[in-house]
Every structure is written in C-alpha cells, then in structure tokens.
Scaffold this motif. Structure first.
Motif, mmCIF file in Angstrom:
data_model
loop_
_atom_site.group_PDB
_atom_site.id
_atom_site.type_symbol
_atom_site.label_atom_id
_atom_site.label_comp_id
_atom_site.label_asym_id
_atom_site.label_seq_id
_atom_site.Cartn_x
_atom_site.Cartn_y
_atom_site.Cartn_z
ATOM 1 N N PRO A 578 1.578 156.617 -48.118
ATOM 2 C CA PRO A 578 0.480 157.096 -48.974
ATOM 3 C C PRO A 578 0.926 158.186 -49.936
ATOM 4 N N LEU A 579 0.378 158.150 -51.157
ATOM 5 C CA LEU A 579 0.621 159.204 -52.135
ATOM 6 C C LEU A 579 -0.304 160.384 -51.850
ATOM 7 N N PRO A 580 0.089 161.583 -52.266
ATOM 8 C CA PRO A 580 -0.770 162.754 -52.031
ATOM 9 C C PRO A 580 -1.945 162.799 -52.995
ATOM 10 N N LEU A 581 -2.943 163.587 -52.603
ATOM 11 C CA LEU A 581 -4.104 163.886 -53.444
ATOM 12 C C LEU A 581 -4.845 162.619 -53.892
ATOM 13 N N ILE A 582 -5.092 161.733 -52.941
ATOM 14 C CA ILE A 582 -5.890 160.539 -53.193
ATOM 15 C C ILE A 582 -7.215 160.693 -52.452
ATOM 16 N N PRO A 583 -8.341 160.656 -53.152
ATOM 17 C CA PRO A 583 -9.628 160.896 -52.489
ATOM 18 C C PRO A 583 -10.009 159.750 -51.559
ATOM 19 N N PRO A 584 -10.679 160.055 -50.445
ATOM 20 C CA PRO A 584 -11.152 159.004 -49.540
ATOM 21 C C PRO A 584 -12.457 158.397 -50.046
ATOM 22 N N LEU A 585 -12.970 157.432 -49.295
ATOM 23 C CA LEU A 585 -14.250 156.817 -49.643
ATOM 24 C C LEU A 585 -15.356 157.859 -49.577
ATOM 25 N N LYS A 586 -16.180 157.883 -50.625
ATOM 26 C CA LYS A 586 -17.253 158.868 -50.719
ATOM 27 C C LYS A 586 -18.539 158.179 -51.147
ATOM 28 N N ASN A 587 -19.658 158.600 -50.553
ATOM 29 C CA ASN A 587 -20.967 158.021 -50.830
ATOM 30 C C ASN A 587 -21.922 159.090 -51.342
ATOM 31 N N ASN A 588 -22.850 158.662 -52.187
ATOM 32 C CA ASN A 588 -23.956 159.513 -52.630
ATOM 33 C C ASN A 588 -25.239 158.700 -52.615
ATOM 34 N N LEU A 589 -26.299 159.266 -52.071
ATOM 35 C CA LEU A 589 -27.621 158.644 -52.087
ATOM 36 C C LEU A 589 -28.606 159.653 -52.644
ATOM 37 N N LYS A 599 -41.117 167.118 -60.133
ATOM 38 C CA LYS A 599 -40.020 166.211 -59.852
ATOM 39 C C LYS A 599 -39.344 166.655 -58.565
ATOM 40 N N LEU A 600 -39.225 165.736 -57.619
ATOM 41 C CA LEU A 600 -38.610 166.018 -56.331
ATOM 42 C C LEU A 600 -37.353 165.180 -56.193
ATOM 43 N N GLN A 601 -36.276 165.789 -55.745
ATOM 44 C CA GLN A 601 -35.011 165.078 -55.629
ATOM 45 C C GLN A 601 -34.320 165.468 -54.329
ATOM 46 N N ALA A 602 -33.980 164.459 -53.538
ATOM 47 C CA ALA A 602 -33.235 164.651 -52.299
ATOM 48 C C ALA A 602 -31.925 163.891 -52.410
ATOM 49 N N GLU A 603 -30.829 164.534 -52.021
ATOM 50 C CA GLU A 603 -29.511 163.916 -52.133
ATOM 51 C C GLU A 603 -28.782 163.983 -50.798
ATOM 52 N N GLY A 604 -28.141 162.884 -50.464
ATOM 53 C CA GLY A 604 -27.223 162.853 -49.342
ATOM 54 C C GLY A 604 -25.829 162.554 -49.846
ATOM 55 N N GLU A 605 -24.861 163.334 -49.406
ATOM 56 C CA GLU A 605 -23.475 163.173 -49.855
ATOM 57 C C GLU A 605 -22.594 163.158 -48.618
ATOM 58 N N TRP A 606 -21.815 162.110 -48.452
ATOM 59 C CA TRP A 606 -20.943 162.075 -47.289
ATOM 60 C C TRP A 606 -19.630 161.368 -47.628
ATOM 61 N N SER A 607 -18.584 161.825 -46.956
ATOM 62 C CA SER A 607 -17.242 161.303 -47.183
ATOM 63 C C SER A 607 -16.607 161.003 -45.841
ATOM 64 N N ILE A 608 -15.854 159.919 -45.769
ATOM 65 C CA ILE A 608 -15.117 159.629 -44.548
ATOM 66 C C ILE A 608 -13.889 160.534 -44.484
ATOM 67 N N ALA A 609 -13.293 160.613 -43.320
ATOM 68 C CA ALA A 609 -12.075 161.406 -43.167
ATOM 69 C C ALA A 609 -10.936 160.774 -43.961
ATOM 70 N N GLN A 610 -10.055 161.618 -44.484
ATOM 71 C CA GLN A 610 -8.868 161.106 -45.164
ATOM 72 C C GLN A 610 -7.659 161.340 -44.257
ATOM 73 N N ASN A 611 -7.256 160.269 -43.578
ATOM 74 C CA ASN A 611 -6.089 160.332 -42.699
ATOM 75 C C ASN A 611 -4.870 159.645 -43.295
ATOM 76 N N GLN A 612 -5.061 158.976 -44.453
ATOM 77 C CA GLN A 612 -3.936 158.365 -45.166
ATOM 78 C C GLN A 612 -3.306 159.449 -46.031
ATOM 79 N N ILE A 613 -2.374 160.194 -45.459
ATOM 80 C CA ILE A 613 -1.853 161.383 -46.122
ATOM 81 C C ILE A 613 -0.353 161.270 -46.356
ATOM 82 N N SER A 614 0.123 162.089 -47.287
ATOM 83 C CA SER A 614 1.544 162.155 -47.615
ATOM 84 C C SER A 614 2.172 163.270 -46.790
#
Length: 681
Positions: A578-589, A599-614
């Motif tokens: 793996p190359l360095p500084l590559i972002p993992p999968l990230k979600n936004n809802l 106007k009301l706004q609710a946000e969920g932000e979550w990212s999986i762990a990044q274990n594919q590292i250099s």
C-alpha cells in the motif's frame, strides 16, 4: 535569454487566438463538457442558487457549504473524490482520488499559482475564502488538462463576478465557535450600472488552540487570517467586457501541531485582467484573453516552540506571471474548444540554522528555480447520434526548468551532478477520449480512457534536504528525474427514474509509469537533527490507484431531502504494498428538512479503519470513527434587509478521533457549538 524567447513566443502565439471555452454545467455531478470525463461544479453563491438553481442543488448546497463562514478546506473535504491532508487547523492540502501536490492542478479562476512553502504548508486553496467564490469546479484524472498537464485532475476556484444594473447591496456575516474560541467575520459590497460593476469582499478569522475529544488543548493550532478582494467589470460594448480582479490574503501566527515548525506569516497577492467578447461572429460563442500575476511569501519558524535543539528560519517565495486565450466554436454536431496558455514562475527558499555557540548554517532549499511553460489544449465534443456523445481532447505542453543559483549548483555538485543537469526541458502530453450514452431519459452512462503526464515539481527536481515529518526523512531532489505518466480508465452512471430520486456512481483505475516517489539512499547522511536518513526522488513503475464514489439524493418533498455519499480509494506500488496517505472508505448521510421556516439539518459521518498502510514510511493505522452534526437556520426577508441566523453543534458526542490523512496522529476538534448571524441589504 530563455525568458525573453519564452515571452516573445507566448505573446506572438496569443495574438491570433480568439474565443473562450465556456465550461458550464449543472452542479449535481453533471460532467464537465469536453474537458472532463467525470467532473462537477459546486455552487457556493447562495443568491445564484436561490434565483436559478434546482431543488436538489439547494440540498447539496446545504451539505457542501452549510454555513456562510465555512472555510474553503471544509467545503472541499465534503466533495466526491476529495480528501484533505491536514497538518494543522489551517491550510489543509487537497487530494483528488488519493493524488495530491504536483499530481493535480489547483487554479484560481484559471490562473496558475504555486505555494511558497517547501513543506506544503500553503496550498493554493489556502489563499481564497468562500466569500470570494461563486463555485468550485472539480475535474478528476487526466480530464483536468485544460488547466495544465496533470495525472490526478484539477480544482478551479471560480471568483464571484459583479453584476451590472444592480443597486447597492451587501452582506455582513459573523460566527463564533466554542471549541477554539474562534471568530469568523466577512463582509461584501457591490454596485452596478449599465457600464460598470464593482464588488468588494473581506473576511477575518481568529482562532485559538482548539480542544480535542479528550478535552486536551491541541498546541499549537491557532491562527489569524485576513482576506480581501476587489472585482470589477466594464462593458465596452454590448458584447465586449473587461474584467479585473485583485485579491490579498494575509495569515499570521499559524500553529502546526503535526509539524516541528510553525508559520509566522503566509501572504499572497493576486491580480488579473481579462477581455471577453460574446459571439463576435455567429460560429464563435465567446472569446477571452486573460493576463495575471501573483506572488506568495511564506515564513516557517520555530521561535515559539519550547525545547527545540536548534532554532531554524525557513522563508520561501514564488512569483508567477501568465496568461491564456481560449475559444469555443460550434459547427454542426461538433463543439470544438481551444486554449493557449503559458506562465513563468520562480521559486526560492532558504534555511538558516541558529546553532548555539557556533556559526549559523545556511543553505538553499529551493535554489532560485525558474520554470517557463507554454501549452495548447484542444477538445471536440461530437453529438455522434441522438443518444451518443463522443469527446476527444489533447494537450501538448513544453516546459523549461532551470536552477539559477551558483550556490545551489554547488550544493548538488557534491552528488556528481553537472551544469547540464540544472537545465531541463520537458515535452508533456495529455490525451483522452470518452463516450456518453443516453439509454433512456432516466439512465445514462459514460466511459473514458486517457493518458496523462505531469511535470516533476521543483522539490522533486531541485529540493535540497527537505525534512518530511510524516516519515522522518530528509528529501533530496533528483535533477535527472523523469516526468510521471498514467494510463486511466473511468466510468460513471447517472440514474434518475423520477424527479425525487437521483443516483450518481463513478469509478476509476489508474496505471502509472515513472511514478515519482522518495526512496532511501543509504549512502547519504541526514542533515536534520533526529531525521532517520535521506530519501532521493526516483521513478518507479507498476503503481496503481483504484476507487469509486457514489451519491444518492432523494427529495421526499420540497421540505425534506436525504443525501448520501460514499467514497474510497485503494493504491499500491509495483510489489502490491500500500502507498501512504490513501484515505479509507468514508460515508456521509445528510437529512435536510424545513419546519415553519426553520431549516433543520442532521449529518452522520463515518469512516472505516484504515489498516492498508505503508509500513516502510512509518505510517500508522487509523481507527474507525463515527460523528454526528446537528444544524438549524432561519432567514427573514424584512422590508430593506435580509436577516439570518444559524446554530449548530459539530461532533455532538465529543468523539476522540483523527482522519487517516492527518499528520502526526494529532486528534481533531471535539464537540463544537457555533452560532452565526448574517445581514443582507
């Protein structure tokens, strides 16, 4: 002599060019016309959205720019395919699909500009503010070649234009944040007659050290910043227009907790003038000539750090002059666009070590490097059939780079380099083809293939013992480095079976040859105290990048929308590491609703762990995280003014987290309450 030849050739070539490549498209992930296979434009001008944009674009506006005083970096971090390298709370470095720095082009209204920090602490994006901007155009992969040679894409910050025949109008915005005791303020004023239109913008930010999710103060992370601009337009004739822009950005006392040094100041001055003709003849839509200049001045120092073994100052500066002419022509089923552009830039940086009881040590880290560059871009969008659109583009670019400093040449001479190594010519080519097919009114697909090349950066060619705190090595440039090349495949799908639902998916795969990366040279000794060793930039083959992003927008009614986005990139070298500084999968809802004018706004932000590292760069894994943000706002239309406020809480659960591209393992801000007020007249 080389400079004089360059300017003469550029001016002579510029004169015959007439026209402008009008890059226009809907904001919600429509493809940039012929310059791009997968691209988008996000509008940041709320008045523009209110007057002429669609419901779904207002929903995305609320996600990308959920507050008038969001920073440019905060807006960029939410865009599909975009991630930010964060060394502190200021001046995050943008990446597109995991590619950054010299691999992507970052322009301001089409103007080339280069940061003055050898440690990349002042990306071009740090010198603009959202209140300067009308929109941000993102082009991925080789599709960004309209702005210059590239393998990773392009970001173009489009400045706000003043409007003719408009009464005096303006706005005031103010925001306070608890997590850093931060204050942001901005103001704008505009006026237009039938012949002349003027717009002025100004903003000020003052942030102290923020508190992370563990309740700890992150030192040093505060900064102060002043930004102001003046834009004007003069109507020479009904179809002839002169535009001018002047922008100054001045940031001071900037702390970088992820680095061993801070920044005393980072300053930029930007000026431009353009001449536009609208439909000078029937078959030309628009003509534009533009000339510009910018200067960046930057000073790294560690005078406010305690317990530094040796004090250092590292000033740097860049100066860039350039221009372009661009045109579009419509002939039958073909829309042909052409652009001729060129620039000349100089980069200079030095380092002084103040060694106690010894003579100060001085060296040039960017040894007075000039680059002159001229390129031509041509594209053809062909409506092949009623359902099929084919796009072809090509760019050719000639660049001459030279080191001017005799001292700098002497520094490199000890490694066996000779005079010929300090003058380098590069011919760079970019070409691509794509096809978009409209299967039905609800479904379209697009596939593309391209080959892109990019120039080595000043650091990769002539950087001298540049310390990289990410992996702990000094980096040495390689005057014999080759240009980087990439073969690319891209694909996208847009599905809109009804007015309420829209799905956009895009994917990519890049193969690199002569990828530029630093490798350890055991024969060299480090110069920075505490450095692990020295890396020299080299070319390697077999590097690949693969990834995708997707967005779903569902508008249940004009009062309720749901926006979901996901993005991921995977990259390895020729050995599958793996190359360095590559972002993992990230979600936004994001859920956006309106109740009784609120106007009301609710946000969920979550990212999986990044274990594919250099591991060979010392990169560490990043844990998964989940965040919740809540926001509310309301606007009132009064007789002579508009009034609005917004309240919100970010990181509601006070999570202790960091993103994978954050240097030094520094945690991000904890729970943050904010309040803002805006007044328009």
């Amino acid at each position: 002599m080389q400079k004089h030849i360059f300017y003469t050739v550029f001016i002579i070539a510029l004169l015959p060019m007439v026209g402008k490549a009008q890059i226009s498209q809907d904001a919600w992930l429509d493809s940039i016309q012929s310059e791009s296979y997968i691209g988008m434009e996000v509008w940041l001008d709320e008045m523009e959205l209110a007057s002429s944009r669609q419901l779904e674009e207002n929903a995305t506006f609320g996600f990308y720019k959920n507050n008038p005083l969001n920073s440019t970096e905060e807006v960029l971090s939410r865009l599909p395919g975009m991630s930010m390298i964060r060394r502190g709370n200021y001046a995050w470095e943008p990446t597109i699909n995991g590619l950054s720095s010299g691999q992507i082009n970052v322009a301001i209204d089409g103007m080339r500009m280069f940061g003055a920090c050898t440690d990349k602490m002042d990306p071009v994006s740090s010198y603009v503010e959202p209140n300067n901007l009308e929109s941000i155009i993102i082009e991925k992969g080789g599709s960004g070649s309209a702005h210059g040679s590239t393998v990773g894409g392009a970001v173009d910050f489009k400045l706000k234009r003043p409007k003719f025949n408009s009464a005096i109008s303006g706005s005031l915005n103010s925001r306070y944040e608890t997590v850093s005791n931060g204050i942001s303020q901005s103001a704008s004023l505009s006026y237009g007659t039938d012949k002349l239109a003027i717009r002025m913008n100004g903003s000020y930010r003052s942030y102290q050290d923020y508190i992370d999710g563990n309740g700890e103060e992150v030192y040093p992370s505060g900064y102060k910043k002043l930004n102001y601009s003046l834009s004007g337009a003069y109507r020479v004739k009904s179809n002839n227009l002169i535009n001018f822009d002047f922008l100054i950005d001045d940031a001071r006392d900037i702390g970088y907790p992820g680095l061993p040094m801070d920044v005393a100041f980072a300053k930029a001055k930007i000026g431009a003038v353009s001449y536009t003709l609208f439909e000078p003849v029937n078959w030309i839509k628009e003509v534009e000539f533009k000339a510009y200049a910018n200067a960046v001045d930057h000073l790294m120092d560690d005078s406010k750090r305690a317990d530094v073994p040796v004090r250092m100052d590292m000033p740097g500066e860049t100066k860039t002059y350039g221009g372009y002419a661009q045109a579009s022509s419509m002939s039958g089923d073909h829309t042909i666009k052409a652009k001729l552009d060129g620039y000349a830039t100089n980069a200079y940086a030095e380092m002084t070590m103040f060694i106690p009881n010894e003579r100060d040590m001085f060296m040039l880290t960017w040894p007075d490097v000039d680059r002159q560059d001229i390129g031509i871009f041509v594209s053809d969008s062909w409506q092949t059939t009623e359902q099929l659109t084919t796009q072809i583009n090509i760019r050719a670019e000639q660049a001459f780079t030279q080191m001017n400093s005799d001292m700098g040449k002497g520094q490199f001479a000890v490694f066996g380099y000779e005079e010929d190594d300090f003058q380098v010519n590069h011919l760079v080519l970019n070409t691509g083809v794509s096809a978009e097919y409209q299967w039905s009114p609800a479904l379209s697909t697009k596939v593309g293939g391209s080959y892109g090349e990019r120039l080595p950066s000043v650091s990769e060619l002539y950087g001298f013992y540049l310390y990289n705190n990410f992996d702990g090595y000094d980096y040495l440039g390689n005057p014999e480095i080759k240009k980087e090349g990439s073969y690319q495949l891209t694909a996208s799908l847009k599905y809109q079976p009804m007015d309420k639902l829209e799905l956009n998916v895009s994917g990519f795969h890049y193969w690199f040859n002569d990828y530029i990366i630093g490798y350890i040279d055991e024969s060299l000794d480090a110069m920075t105290i505490g450095a692990k060793g020295v890396k020299v930039y080299e070319n390697v083959d077999g590097v690949t990048f693969t990834g995708f992003d997707a967005q779903v927008l569902y508008s249940a009614s004009q009062f309720f929308q749901i926006l979901y986005g996901v993005k991921a990139t995977y990259a390895t070298d020729g050995e599958g590491i793996p190359l360095p500084l590559i972002p993992p999968l990230k979600n936004n809802l994001t859920l956006v609703g309106q109740v009784k004018g609120f106007k009301l706004q609710a946000e969920g932000e979550w990212s999986i762990a990044q274990n594919q590292i250099s591991e060979n760069t010392g990169e560490i894994a990043t844990p998964a995280y989940q965040l919740i943000h809540l926001r509310t706002s309301k606007d009132w239309d009064l007789e002579k003014m508009n009034l609005g406020f917004s309240l919100g809480v970010e990181n509601l659960l006070d999570e202790s987290y960091r993103e994978h591209l954050d240097w030094g393992g520094v945690l991000r801000p904890g729970r943050n309450f904010y309040a803002s007020l805006k007044v328009g007249f």
